[in-house]
Design an enzyme around this catalytic site. Sequence first.
Site, mmCIF file in Angstrom:
data_model
loop_
_atom_site.group_PDB
_atom_site.id
_atom_site.type_symbol
_atom_site.label_atom_id
_atom_site.label_comp_id
_atom_site.label_asym_id
_atom_site.label_seq_id
_atom_site.Cartn_x
_atom_site.Cartn_y
_atom_site.Cartn_z
ATOM 1 N N SER A 144 0.864 -1.173 0.000
ATOM 2 C CA SER A 144 0.000 0.000 0.000
ATOM 3 C C SER A 144 0.896 1.217 0.000
ATOM 4 O O SER A 144 2.067 1.143 0.407
ATOM 5 C CB SER A 144 -0.888 0.005 1.250
ATOM 6 O OG SER A 144 -1.516 1.263 1.439
ATOM 7 N N TYR A 157 -1.902 0.219 10.681
ATOM 8 C CA TYR A 157 -1.935 -0.238 9.292
ATOM 9 C C TYR A 157 -0.649 0.144 8.575
ATOM 10 O O TYR A 157 -0.073 -0.657 7.836
ATOM 11 C CB TYR A 157 -3.145 0.370 8.589
ATOM 12 C CG TYR A 157 -3.328 -0.072 7.161
ATOM 13 C CD1 TYR A 157 -3.523 -1.412 6.846
ATOM 14 C CD2 TYR A 157 -3.313 0.855 6.121
ATOM 15 C CE1 TYR A 157 -3.706 -1.820 5.529
ATOM 16 C CE2 TYR A 157 -3.496 0.458 4.807
ATOM 17 C CZ TYR A 157 -3.684 -0.885 4.513
ATOM 18 O OH TYR A 157 -3.857 -1.285 3.208
#
Length: 259
Positions: A144, A157
């Site tokens: 990501s 995250y």
Amino acid sequence: MTDAAHSPVPVSEEAPIAVITGASSGIGAATARRLAAAGFRVVLTARRAERIQALADELPGARAYPLDVTDRAAVDAFAASLPSVRVLVNNAGGALGADPVATGDPADWRAMYEVNVLGVLNVTQALLPALTASGDGTVVVLSSTAGHGTYEGGGGYVAAKHGAHVLAETLRLELCGQPVRVIEIAPGMVKTEEFATTRFRGDAEKAAKVYEGVAEPLTADDVADTIEWVVTRPSHVNVDLLVVRPRAQASNTKVHRER
């Protein structure tokens, strides 16, 4: 690509096998369709058996295998069931919560690390012998842009996706000279049916605000398109890292929103 490009095509028993984790929805499901259309025999894994079986029924030569990537014994059993593997797409992952570091739930952090990092490690380790034996293996790690830059409320995250990035980067160094490519794809803002909703534990209003005013966030198929592209490059070509964002997103913290 047009819809015709996704039309089912005959797949021979000799076609290379591509394993896709987290294939029950979103990017994983879109990738399965893309790689099946490109001539791979796709093996779909996810925890939701009914979802992956329904998708496998659509795709010629596809196989569904219910799997929790954080369960190492189950992953090893899965690896033993495969005759060969040419491509592994480590897509299983996800985010939980958007709390600041000061109040974040350690259980959420642990769960994100388990699936985004240890899940990738489990499946990659288990399938690496077969990928190497193929003589032309490819490991794709879906990280990501969170793995390349921090943002407030994303600590857990971001930490997990940094871990996935480092795993891919280190593995590439360690496999240098072996017939296996290691490719990292780092998507930015992707609007799928579940990612933000899962992050906010079913709160549709909070999930909608993530994309509010953004004219065209990426779609699951946009990311699947990049996966198909990197996987189908000539064998000597390794796309080390591909960062893909919507035009409206300049960074993790700068997004154009129309009023």
